[in-house]
Write an enzyme that holds these catalytic residues in place. Structure first.
Site, PDB file in Angstrom:
ATOM      1  N   GLU A  67     -44.770 -16.326  10.095  1.00 39.75           N
ATOM      2  CA  GLU A  67     -45.323 -16.755   8.763  1.00 39.75           C
ATOM      3  C   GLU A  67     -45.699 -18.245   9.253  1.00 39.75           C
ATOM      4  O   GLU A  67     -44.739 -18.810   9.763  1.00 39.75           O
ATOM      5  CB  GLU A  67     -44.126 -16.746   7.652  1.00 39.75           C
ATOM      6  CG  GLU A  67     -44.697 -17.259   6.472  1.00 39.75           C
ATOM      7  CD  GLU A  67     -43.637 -17.451   5.440  1.00 39.75           C
ATOM      8  OE1 GLU A  67     -42.834 -16.548   5.410  1.00 39.75           O
ATOM      9  OE2 GLU A  67     -44.095 -18.022   4.224  1.00 39.75           O
ATOM     10  N   ARG A 302     -30.643 -10.336  15.845  1.00 41.84           N
ATOM     11  CA  ARG A 302     -31.386 -11.677  16.007  1.00 41.84           C
ATOM     12  C   ARG A 302     -30.723 -12.405  17.391  1.00 41.84           C
ATOM     13  O   ARG A 302     -29.385 -12.135  17.671  1.00 41.84           O
ATOM     14  CB  ARG A 302     -31.097 -12.584  14.973  1.00 41.84           C
ATOM     15  CG  ARG A 302     -31.682 -12.286  13.542  1.00 41.84           C
ATOM     16  CD  ARG A 302     -31.471 -13.449  12.660  1.00 41.84           C
ATOM     17  NE  ARG A 302     -32.485 -14.523  12.587  1.00 41.84           N
ATOM     18  CZ  ARG A 302     -33.587 -14.384  11.866  1.00 41.84           C
ATOM     19  NH1 ARG A 302     -33.818 -13.317  11.216  1.00 41.84           N
ATOM     20  NH2 ARG A 302     -34.383 -15.482  11.893  1.00 41.84           N
ATOM     21  N   LYS A 312     -35.299 -22.098  10.493  1.00 37.50           N
ATOM     22  CA  LYS A 312     -36.809 -23.304  10.301  1.00 37.50           C
ATOM     23  C   LYS A 312     -36.355 -24.335   9.096  1.00 37.50           C
ATOM     24  O   LYS A 312     -36.817 -25.413   9.245  1.00 37.50           O
ATOM     25  CB  LYS A 312     -37.818 -22.241   9.618  1.00 37.50           C
ATOM     26  CG  LYS A 312     -38.613 -21.734  10.587  1.00 37.50           C
ATOM     27  CD  LYS A 312     -39.879 -20.938   9.912  1.00 37.50           C
ATOM     28  CE  LYS A 312     -40.547 -19.872  10.717  1.00 37.50           C
ATOM     29  NZ  LYS A 312     -41.370 -19.059   9.934  1.00 37.50           N
TER      30      LYS A 312
HETATM   31  P1  ATP Z   1     -38.280 -17.514   7.896  1.00 37.54           P
HETATM   32  O1  ATP Z   1     -38.406 -16.092   7.336  1.00 37.54           O
HETATM   33  O2  ATP Z   1     -36.781 -18.283   7.418  1.00 37.54           O
HETATM   34  O3  ATP Z   1     -39.425 -18.229   7.527  1.00 37.54           O
HETATM   35  P2  ATP Z   1     -38.293 -16.222  10.423  1.00 37.54           P
HETATM   36  O4  ATP Z   1     -37.335 -16.938  11.516  1.00 37.54           O
HETATM   37  O5  ATP Z   1     -37.856 -14.891   9.988  1.00 37.54           O
HETATM   38  O6  ATP Z   1     -37.944 -17.582   9.497  1.00 37.54           O
HETATM   39  P3  ATP Z   1     -40.995 -15.459  10.778  1.00 37.54           P
HETATM   40  O7  ATP Z   1     -42.188 -16.283  10.928  1.00 37.54           O
HETATM   41  O8  ATP Z   1     -40.879 -14.579   9.517  1.00 37.54           O
HETATM   42  O9  ATP Z   1     -39.672 -16.411  10.719  1.00 37.54           O
HETATM   43  O10 ATP Z   1     -40.560 -14.749  12.261  1.00 37.54           O
HETATM   44  C1  ATP Z   1     -41.286 -14.008  13.093  1.00 37.54           C
HETATM   45  C2  ATP Z   1     -40.922 -12.903  13.633  1.00 37.54           C
HETATM   46  O11 ATP Z   1     -39.937 -13.180  14.375  1.00 37.54           O
HETATM   47  C3  ATP Z   1     -40.242 -11.986  12.610  1.00 37.54           C
HETATM   48  O12 ATP Z   1     -40.247 -10.545  13.087  1.00 37.54           O
HETATM   49  C4  ATP Z   1     -38.607 -12.174  12.939  1.00 37.54           C
HETATM   50  O13 ATP Z   1     -37.922 -10.916  12.572  1.00 37.54           O
HETATM   51  C5  ATP Z   1     -38.496 -12.788  14.283  1.00 37.54           C
HETATM   52  N1  ATP Z   1     -37.445 -13.718  14.631  1.00 37.54           N
HETATM   53  C6  ATP Z   1     -37.159 -14.781  13.633  1.00 37.54           C
HETATM   54  N2  ATP Z   1     -36.160 -15.404  14.297  1.00 37.54           N
HETATM   55  C7  ATP Z   1     -35.499 -14.452  15.100  1.00 37.54           C
HETATM   56  C8  ATP Z   1     -34.381 -14.545  16.075  1.00 37.54           C
HETATM   57  N3  ATP Z   1     -33.489 -15.406  15.958  1.00 37.54           N
HETATM   58  N4  ATP Z   1     -34.071 -13.422  16.958  1.00 37.54           N
HETATM   59  C9  ATP Z   1     -35.068 -12.461  17.061  1.00 37.54           C
HETATM   60  N5  ATP Z   1     -36.179 -12.579  16.316  1.00 37.54           N
HETATM   61  C10 ATP Z   1     -36.372 -13.528  15.312  1.00 37.54           C
END
Ligand code: ATP
Ligand code: MG
Length: 600
Positions: A67, A302, A312
């Protein structure tokens, strides 16, 4: 990175097992009657669009779907390397998709930064001369059409309960939910209402479109989840065209299906959403809107790094409240920050590949990443001399030995001990040198072999000198060390090792030293899991995470390009800062030490 090296690092995992099984099945089923052929029209689209296309040349499709509401961090690197890596290893394609269905908080700045960092990590969304860069907001028309189809089929309804009523009526883990009084409206009534929502006839939050599934489901995500909400907000791509926006849980499966993703890999918190993912796609495929075979969702744990936050929201707080200098502050676990700090993409990829892909969220110790970093830098960073805490060393017999104080005795050293192709670096020896303050002790402690009155020490790549004393200011502070050169001891000349010494120190000639600002970084937090339990993560910030020193560097470092990395002998690895470094004002960041010094 060589392929062999890559593979050696990569343990098998449950996703690889699933993909191998799926590819084998697809091969066996080829041409069998009744099996849906996986066609791909070359661009995302609905069932009719793909039906007109050829068989998909990609054996499988994955996607990385950020996102664009912030900068990528080390956790995202895991997802990026997993998705792009699986596609590379199994003859597939990985899409970079901006999940930009939320009109708030999303900005072009983030889109650009995300693209830059995926490429920096070494991945490309261009394959077979086709770009696989997509924006979910381009699917709004389809998402709307799909919603009308669900309504017409009796699978969705407009709910006019207040948000509070909806919350109460959803029930909880122990109590089933209660049906909304609006749940049994006819499809025609719902369709009319939904169109009014789209046409701006109702205020924000007045009603939502919900899936009609089961308010008593033990899985709360199946208790008629919201699909669309009213929100008057300007979207960065579609402007003011829409005042209703799809919910993430509705949009994401559709995005995957339109793009013909085969393996939709996400993090563990989406596990309970999988039944809805399947419910939605099955209904839309049954209605003829989406092509089969449909994508499947798989969840993995994760990646978390100790001494780091990867939420974030928390990263944004660090930036907005000026605890750091920006998203790219070299102490930040963002990829822009890590790049500026000097982490190599190779080391990040190696670390991420070495961590298991499992059904558990993992905490990786920061030292694991630093280990890969050192292993990578050791083999390629050129060496250089730098004095970070300078003290002047005066050689009182210089003129006697060399005939004049103006004489400069040329010295040289290999740029890298194991890479002769990098050549030699040149510098010179003069009457005054800079040495580290810690390399002199007026009264030596036990086992100290460096400069102290009466002791002989080697100046690396130079001469053996004998310390004779020091100079002090009125307050008794040491301002210079005094020594004499021992004749015929120049490194590399015959007989130079006739004089035995126990200590070797580094130095830079004062006559040619380059002044530089050097930023010495330490971890940003004092505890391994900042913000765990009741703690406010801001109170756990390390107050000494950045120390700036004025250093002297050897002359070969004058004018090096920003982002060049070096090993400053005995100090560790350093990089010319990509933002602030100038030829006439060098600025270096400490990347990491020569060995793991944490907690020592
Ligand atoms: P938020 O949803 O709080 O904005 P997010 O870290 O989920 O934050 P996204 O931009 O939705 O951000 O993440 C993009 C992709 O990265 C998603 O598929 C998410 O599952 C993956 N991702 C995010 N953080 C991690 C992590 N710590 N380990 C592995 N994959 C991650
Ligand atoms: Mg997310």
């Amino acid at each position: 990175m060589s392929q062999a090296h890559d593979d050696a690092l990569k343990p098998s995992n449950f996703l690889r097992t699933i993909i191998e099984r799926d590819l084998e099945q697809a091969e066996q089923q080829q041409g069998q009657l009744g099996m849906a052929e996986r066609r791909f029209a070359g661009s995302p689209g609905d069932a009719a669009h793909h039906a007109a296309g050829p068989l998909d040349p990609a054996k499988m499709r994955t996607r990385f779907p950020p996102e664009p509401n912030g900068y990528l961090h080390i956790g995202h690197a895991k997802s990026i390397c997993l998705n792009f890596g699986l596609a590379r290893d199994y003859g597939g394609v990985c899409h970079l998709r901006f999940d930009d269905t939320n009109p708030e908080k999303e900005e072009q700045e983030y889109v650009d930064a995300i693209k830059e960092m995926v490429a920096w990590l070494g991945w490309s969304w261009d394959q077979n001369d086709t770009s696989h860069l997509f924006y979910a907001s381009n699917y709004f028309d389809f998402m709307y059409r799909a919603a009308e189809t669900l309504i017409e089929g009796g699978h969705a309804y407009v709910d006019e309960q207040t948000p509070e009523e909806m919350r109460v009526n959803r029930g909880d883990f122990t109590t089933p939910g209660t049906n909304s009084p609006f749940r049994d409206r006819s499809p025609a009534e719902n369709l009319a209402r939904f169109r009014e929502m789209r046409d701006g006839k109702h205020p924000d939050g007045a009603m939502v479109l919900r899936a009609k599934i089961d308010m008593a489901s033990p899985n709360i995500n199946l208790r008629d989840p919201a699909l669309y909400r009213i929100r008057r907000a300007t979207h960065h791509n579609t402007g003011d065209q829409w005042c209703i926006y799809p919910m993430y849980t509705y949009a994401h499966p559709i995005e995957d299906a339109l793009e013909r993703i085969t393996h939709s890999i996400c993090t563990l918190e989406f596990e309970d959403q999988r039944p809805f993912y399947d419910w939605l796609l099955e209904h839309l495929a049954d209605a003829g809107l989406l092509a089969r075979p449909l994508p499947h969702q798989y969840e993995f744990g994760r990646l978390n790094l100790s001494y780091v936050v990867t939420s974030k929201r928390k990263l944004r707080q660090l930036v907005e409240e000026n605890h750091v200098s920006g998203w790219d502050d070299p102490r930040m676990p963002t990829l822009v920050g890590m790049r500026r700090r000097g982490y190599t993409p190779e080391s990040i990829r190696a670390m991420v590949d070495s961590t298991a892909v499992t059904k558990q969220n993992a905490w990786i110790d920061y030292s694991v990443l630093d280990g890969y970093l050192r292993a990578d830098l050791e083999g390629k960073a050129a060496r250089a001399s730098a004095v970070l805490d300078p003290l002047k060393l005066k050689l009182t017999n210089f003129a006697e030995i060399f005939g004049s104080l103006e004489h400069r005795e040329p010295c040289s050293a290999p740029a890298h001990p194991h890479l002769p192709e990098l050549g030699q670096r040149s510098f010179s020896f003069g009457p005054e040198l800079w040495v580290e303050r810690e390399d002199f002790m007026e009264v030596p402690s036990k086992g100290y072999h460096r400069l102290f009155p009466g002791n002989k020490t080697r100046l690396k790549y130079g001469y053996v000198v004998e310390c004779t004393g020091c100079e002090k200011d009125a307050d008794g502070n040491i301002t210079a060390v005094l020594a004499t050169i021992v004749p015929d001891t120049k490194s590399g000349t015959p007989g130079s090792d006739a004089v035995k010494v126990k200590g070797v120190i580094t130095w830079v000639g004062a006559h040619e030293a380059v002044a530089a600002e050097v930023r010495l970084y330490d971890r940003l937090f004092t505890v391994p899991q900042p913000g765990a339990g009741e703690a406010d993560f801001l109170t756990e910030i390390n107050p000494d995470s950045c120390r700036v020193v004025q250093a002297w560097l050897e002359p070969s470092l004058a004018g090096v390009a920003a982002e060049s990395r070096f090993q400053f002998e005995r100090h560790g690895y350093f990089i010319a800062d990509r933002k602030d470094h100038r030829a006439d004002r060098p600025v270096f960041n400490k990347i990491t030490g020569l060995r793991d010094g944490w907690g020592k």
